[in-house]
Design a protein around this motif. Sequence first.
Motif, PDB file in Angstrom:
ATOM      1  N   ARG A 191       0.836  -1.188   0.000  1.00 28.42           N
ATOM      2  CA  ARG A 191       0.000   0.000   0.000  1.00 28.42           C
ATOM      3  C   ARG A 191       0.877   1.246   0.000  1.00 28.42           C
ATOM      4  N   GLY A 192       0.292   2.387  -0.316  1.00 30.97           N
ATOM      5  CA  GLY A 192       1.038   3.638  -0.266  1.00 30.97           C
ATOM      6  C   GLY A 192       0.863   4.503  -1.489  1.00 30.97           C
ATOM      7  N   ASP A 193       0.728   3.868  -2.663  1.00 30.93           N
ATOM      8  CA  ASP A 193       0.516   4.633  -3.896  1.00 30.93           C
ATOM      9  C   ASP A 193      -0.891   4.315  -4.378  1.00 30.93           C
ATOM     10  N   TRP A 194      -1.817   5.206  -4.082  1.00 36.04           N
ATOM     11  CA  TRP A 194      -3.223   4.933  -4.356  1.00 36.04           C
ATOM     12  C   TRP A 194      -3.475   4.772  -5.849  1.00 36.04           C
ATOM     13  N   ALA A 195      -2.891   5.648  -6.674  1.00 36.94           N
ATOM     14  CA  ALA A 195      -3.141   5.588  -8.112  1.00 36.94           C
ATOM     15  C   ALA A 195      -2.595   4.295  -8.699  1.00 36.94           C
ATOM     16  N   LEU A 196      -1.381   3.903  -8.293  1.00 38.11           N
ATOM     17  CA  LEU A 196      -0.791   2.664  -8.801  1.00 38.11           C
ATOM     18  C   LEU A 196      -1.615   1.458  -8.368  1.00 38.11           C
ATOM     19  N   THR A 197      -2.046   1.436  -7.119  1.00 34.69           N
ATOM     20  CA  THR A 197      -2.854   0.323  -6.627  1.00 34.69           C
ATOM     21  C   THR A 197      -4.159   0.208  -7.401  1.00 34.69           C
ATOM     22  N   ASP A 201       1.918   9.836 -16.170  1.00 33.56           N
ATOM     23  CA  ASP A 201       1.250  10.899 -15.417  1.00 33.56           C
ATOM     24  C   ASP A 201       2.264  11.740 -14.650  1.00 33.56           C
ATOM     25  N   ALA A 202       3.273  11.064 -14.084  1.00 34.03           N
ATOM     26  CA  ALA A 202       4.289  11.798 -13.321  1.00 34.03           C
ATOM     27  C   ALA A 202       5.056  12.746 -14.236  1.00 34.03           C
ATOM     28  N   GLU A 205       2.317   0.790 -13.772  1.00 32.78           N
ATOM     29  CA  GLU A 205       3.513   1.603 -13.525  1.00 32.78           C
ATOM     30  C   GLU A 205       3.805   2.512 -14.709  1.00 32.78           C
ATOM     31  N   CYS A 227       1.391   5.410 -14.562  1.00 34.55           N
ATOM     32  CA  CYS A 227       1.723   6.346 -13.484  1.00 34.55           C
ATOM     33  C   CYS A 227       2.966   7.158 -13.829  1.00 34.55           C
TER      34      CYS A 227
END
Length: 242
Positions: A72-78, A123-124, A117, A120
Motif C-alpha cells: 500500500r502507499g501509492d493509491w493511483a498505482l494500486t 502521469d508523473a 507503472e 503512473c
Amino acid sequence: MTAPAEPERVPPPRTQPPTPHARLAGPVVIQPLKRRFCAECHTGPLSLLTMEDAAPHCLDCADLGHLVYLPRGDWALTRRAREGSSLSAVVVRFHRRRGRYERQGILVEEAALARAEERCLADADARARRRARDAARRAARDERFTAAFAREILRLFPGCPPDQAAAVAAHASLRGSGRVGRSAAGRALSEAAVTAAVRAGVRHTETPYDALLMSGVRRAEARRRIEGPVEAVLRTWRSPEA
C-alpha cells in the motif's frame, strides 16, 4: 503434552472490512504473525497464506502464486493495477493492539502491475512538465513584480542608488518569505509598504544595527539608537539631487 497451535484468525466477513476505508474484493491473503506451514504441500514457514477450511494454504496451492505483491502507499498505482488484473487479492495482517485485520497491499498479475507503472510514470512526467510550466510562470510574475517594486522605490526615493533599490525590492518581494513585499499592502505597492521595505534595507546596510544585535543589545533599544541615522538616509534619498 504440547498444546495445539493457535489457528490463524481469519478476516471478518466482507460486510465488515479490516479497515473502515478498505473494501475486500476477491480473495483475502494473510501476512501471518506466527510460523505457519501449508496444510496441503507442507511448505513453510509462509510469508503469505490463505485460510481454507480453517487451515493455512500457500499461494501456489491456492492458485495465487503467479501474482506479485504491491504494498500500500501509492493509491493511483494500486487502483490501476487492480483494475488491470483479471485476478487480484487483498493482503491483510492482524494488528494485535487494535484487535483487527488491516490492509497491507494487494496481489496482482505482474503484467497488470507493469502497465499500471507505465501509466503512473506517464502521469508523473506530465505533472512534472506542468509544475515546470507553473514555476516558469510564477518566476516571470515575480520578476515583473520585483521590477515594479524597484520602480516604486525610485519614485518615492529618487536619490536611492538603483542597485540598492533593486536589492531592497528583491529582498522584500521574495516569494514565501513573509516579508512586507509579499503582504497585501506590498503587492498593492502601497507607499507605506514600500517605505517600510526601504527603511528595513537602510537599517541593515547603512547603520550598525546588525552589530548592535550581535553585541547583545535588545532589538527595541538597537532600533532606537539607529533611528536618527535611518531617517537621515531616507531624507537624503527622497531628494532627487542626492
